[in-house]
Structure formats: C-alpha cells, structure tokens
Design a protein around this motif. Structure first.
Motif, PDB file in Angstrom:
ATOM      1  N   ASP A 154       0.833  -1.218  -0.093  1.00  0.00           N
ATOM      2  CA  ASP A 154      -0.210   0.204   0.595  1.00  0.00           C
ATOM      3  C   ASP A 154       0.819   0.891  -0.210  1.00  0.00           C
ATOM      4  O   ASP A 154       0.050   2.392  -0.304  1.00  0.00           O
ATOM      5  CB  ASP A 154      -0.464  -0.034   1.146  1.00  0.00           C
ATOM      6  N   MET A 155       1.733   1.063  -0.220  1.00  0.00           N
ATOM      7  CA  MET A 155       3.036   2.035  -0.169  1.00  0.00           C
ATOM      8  C   MET A 155       3.508   3.088  -1.328  1.00  0.00           C
ATOM      9  O   MET A 155       3.825   1.889  -2.820  1.00  0.00           O
ATOM     10  CB  MET A 155       4.481   2.117   0.812  1.00  0.00           C
ATOM     11  N   ASN A 156       3.810   4.048  -1.955  1.00  0.00           N
ATOM     12  CA  ASN A 156       3.788   4.750  -3.241  1.00  0.00           C
ATOM     13  C   ASN A 156       5.505   5.036  -2.882  1.00  0.00           C
ATOM     14  O   ASN A 156       5.881   5.200  -1.893  1.00  0.00           O
ATOM     15  CB  ASN A 156       3.364   5.039  -3.861  1.00  0.00           C
ATOM     16  N   VAL A 157       6.141   5.083  -3.948  1.00  0.00           N
ATOM     17  CA  VAL A 157       7.640   5.639  -4.224  1.00  0.00           C
ATOM     18  C   VAL A 157       7.868   7.000  -2.313  1.00  0.00           C
ATOM     19  O   VAL A 157       8.845   6.356  -1.656  1.00  0.00           O
ATOM     20  CB  VAL A 157       8.614   6.005  -4.835  1.00  0.00           C
ATOM     21  N   HIS A 158       6.648   7.681  -2.263  1.00  0.00           N
ATOM     22  CA  HIS A 158       7.084   8.605  -1.568  1.00  0.00           C
ATOM     23  C   HIS A 158       7.090   8.414  -0.299  1.00  0.00           C
ATOM     24  O   HIS A 158       7.949   8.243   1.230  1.00  0.00           O
ATOM     25  CB  HIS A 158       6.488   9.796  -1.406  1.00  0.00           C
ATOM     26  N   ALA A 159       6.075   6.992   0.017  1.00  0.00           N
ATOM     27  CA  ALA A 159       5.907   6.479   1.300  1.00  0.00           C
ATOM     28  C   ALA A 159       7.093   5.891   1.919  1.00  0.00           C
ATOM     29  O   ALA A 159       6.914   5.785   3.289  1.00  0.00           O
ATOM     30  CB  ALA A 159       4.011   5.986   1.588  1.00  0.00           C
ATOM     31  N   LEU A 160       7.551   4.538   0.870  1.00  0.00           N
ATOM     32  CA  LEU A 160       8.199   3.988   0.965  1.00  0.00           C
ATOM     33  C   LEU A 160       9.815   4.694   1.640  1.00  0.00           C
ATOM     34  O   LEU A 160      10.349   3.954   2.478  1.00  0.00           O
ATOM     35  CB  LEU A 160       8.886   2.386  -0.178  1.00  0.00           C
ATOM     36  N   ALA A 161      10.030   5.772   0.808  1.00  0.00           N
ATOM     37  CA  ALA A 161      10.764   6.461   1.200  1.00  0.00           C
ATOM     38  C   ALA A 161      11.003   7.307   2.277  1.00  0.00           C
ATOM     39  O   ALA A 161      12.226   7.061   2.873  1.00  0.00           O
ATOM     40  CB  ALA A 161      11.420   7.458  -0.018  1.00  0.00           C
ATOM     41  N   THR A 162       9.681   7.425   3.036  1.00  0.00           N
ATOM     42  CA  THR A 162       9.512   8.082   4.232  1.00  0.00           C
ATOM     43  C   THR A 162      10.108   7.221   5.293  1.00  0.00           C
ATOM     44  O   THR A 162      11.020   6.984   5.553  1.00  0.00           O
ATOM     45  CB  THR A 162       8.085   8.512   4.663  1.00  0.00           C
TER      46      THR A 162
END
Length: 299
Positions: A154-162
């Motif tokens: 359920d993560m986009n690239v921004h959520a994963l980077a965070t």
C-alpha cells in the motif's frame, strides 16, 4: 589535573552493513536511493559471493565508509542461490549486519511490472506471475531469516522513502520502532505482522444502530469497546506479555516489529484497541510507536 584525568577515550567507529533484498518490484531501488540520500554508501546488484570481501574491506576502514548498504537480489541469477551461505559467512566472521526484506502482494507486483513495461528477471518465456512464483520459492527461507520484513503493498515511492528514512536516517535504528496496525480478518491477515491479536471477543458495535456509522477513532465507539468486559484486562496483559519479547528484540539487534489487532471488518473494535494499545506501548522506554488502520474506510 593529571594527564590521566585529561585523557578522554575515543570510542572507535563501528561500520554498519545493511543487506537490502526482497521481491522484484517491491521497491528495492527506491529504498536504495533513500539510504543514499541519508549518507549510506550503496552498492546495487552485488553478487552474494562478494558480500564477505566487501564487508571485510569496510570493517577494516570504518571511518571512510561507516554505513554500507548492499542490494542483493535475483538479478544475479544463479549466483543468488548462495546468498544464505554468504550471510552465514558474515556471521561466522563476526561482521555485524542486518537484512531488510521488501515484499508486496503478488497482484501489486504484477501491476508494477506491467506499468514499467519490464519483464520479471525469472519469468523466462512465461508470464510475470510465473516469475513471481519462482522468486517467492527461492526467497522463502531468506525472508523468514530477515531482521525486518517491510510490506510495500500500500505504499507509493514517497511513502516507502519516508519509511526507510525513519528507520535508517541517522546511524541505523536507535530505538525499537513498533507499528501497531488494525485490520479486518475478512480482508486477510497482514503479511508483515510479527504478532496478531484477535479483538473479536468484544461485542461488535456494528450491531448497535447508533454506533454502526462511526469508527473506533471516535469517542462513542472507543468508550463502548474499551469499557466492555475483558477489554481492559486484555490490553494490560498483552502489553505485559510483549515487554520481555521487545527487550529480547533489542538484545538480538532487531529494531522493528508490527503488532496487528484484528476484528471482523477493521472498523470498530480493532481500531479502538490498536489506538489504546499504541498509547500504552509508547510509554515503554526506548520505544517509538506508529499506528496504521489498514482497512478503515473499506465497506
């Protein structure tokens, strides 16, 4: 003041090795870029047989490369089959390392490959799903032995980077980070849960007309759930039971755990219990707690 009193010993620099692996399409490249942005030296697509040599080099010169992240995955084809042997070699040599395994649901992995218009490295002449199945079989034991499994479904690239930033931005995880997640059993178990608790023993607010439209985040539902017989005792005893486990995690150099609390639909009971559980866990020393409601808003 004597010379002995003037002398302050300098703590030697210790190198840190992070092995980044997991399913193709689960976000290894995004994780590697996030680590690089925060001062890690990143080596991508390293054959497992070179892990020991590189780690030994870094351990001899920790000042020049104190934090090394190595991305190891099935792109190295047949060489990847020896990764567990390579990791065992690191352990026997006394080199400290952690393994983070990135995973995602199969349908999400298929969609990501289709969007990127790239073949799966193991699909051969078959379908993307064939490659994913083969990869899961190859990585099953490695996933079980990893220090951290991060589900990026359920993560986009921004959520994963965070997430990567929160875990490894300074000198690696310095506290025990807990993710308390509510979920609905009818939507399936969270794949990355370390612990699963069942809140379905509490009467369901769904069957009370004035509570049904509300959620466990709202006072009237939360009070109803937490005041029911057994709820308070369950939460208290669960925290007590988790304390020695979490302390053991620290001793074993594990710094991340997901605690999942489920009810039927993930709207009322599990949400209220997860919020209260998170509040109490946050009172423990050297613990940082985040709360996630996976199925809230689903009908």
């Amino acid at each position: 003041m004597s010379d002995e009193e003037d002398f302050t010993p300098i703590k030697p620099v210790e190198s840190e090795l992070l092995v980044v692996t997991g399913m193709s399409g689960a976000g290894r490249t995004t994780a590697a870029h996030a680590l690089e942005d925060h001062g890690w030296y990143v080596v991508d697509n390293l054959p497992p047989q070179m892990l020991g040599t590189l780690a030994e080099l870094v351990s001899r010169m920790p000042e020049s490369m104190p934090r090394l992240a190595v991305v190891v995955d099935v792109r190295s084809q047949n060489l990847f089959r020896d990764i567990r042997e390579s990791l065992n070699g690191l352990k026997s040599s006394g080199i400290n390392y952690r393994v983070i395994f990135l995973d995602a649901a199969d349908n999400v992995l298929v969609r990501r490959f289709e969007q990127g218009r790239r073949p799966h490295p193991l699909q051969g002449d078959g379908r993307i799903s064939d490659g994913i199945t083969a990869e899961r079989e190859l990585l099953a034991r490695l996933k079980d032995a990893s220090d951290l499994v991060l589900d990026t479904t359920d993560m986009n690239v921004h959520a994963l980077a965070t997430n990567i930033t929160e875990l490894f931005s300074d000198s690696g995880p310095i506290v025990l980070r807990l993710n308390v997640m509510s979920f609905g059993f009818k939507y399936g178990l969270p794949v990355d849960a370390n612990f699963v608790a069942d809140a379905r023993f509490i009467p369901n607010p769904h069957w009370i007309p004035e509570l049904r439209p509300h959620t466990g985040l709202e006072r009237q539902v939360s009070e109803f759930v937490l005041q029911e017989s057994g709820a308070e005792e369950f939460i208290k005893r669960y925290v007590d039971a988790l304390e020695p486990v979490l302390e053991g995690y620290r001793r074993e150099n594990k710094h991340y755990a997901t605690i999942a609390v489920g009810c039927t639909g993930g709207k009322h009971r599990s949400v209220a219990v997860a919020v209260e559980l998170a509040k109490r866990l946050a009172q423990l020393p050297r613990v940082k707690v985040a709360v996630q409601h996976r199925d809230l808003g689903r009908e």
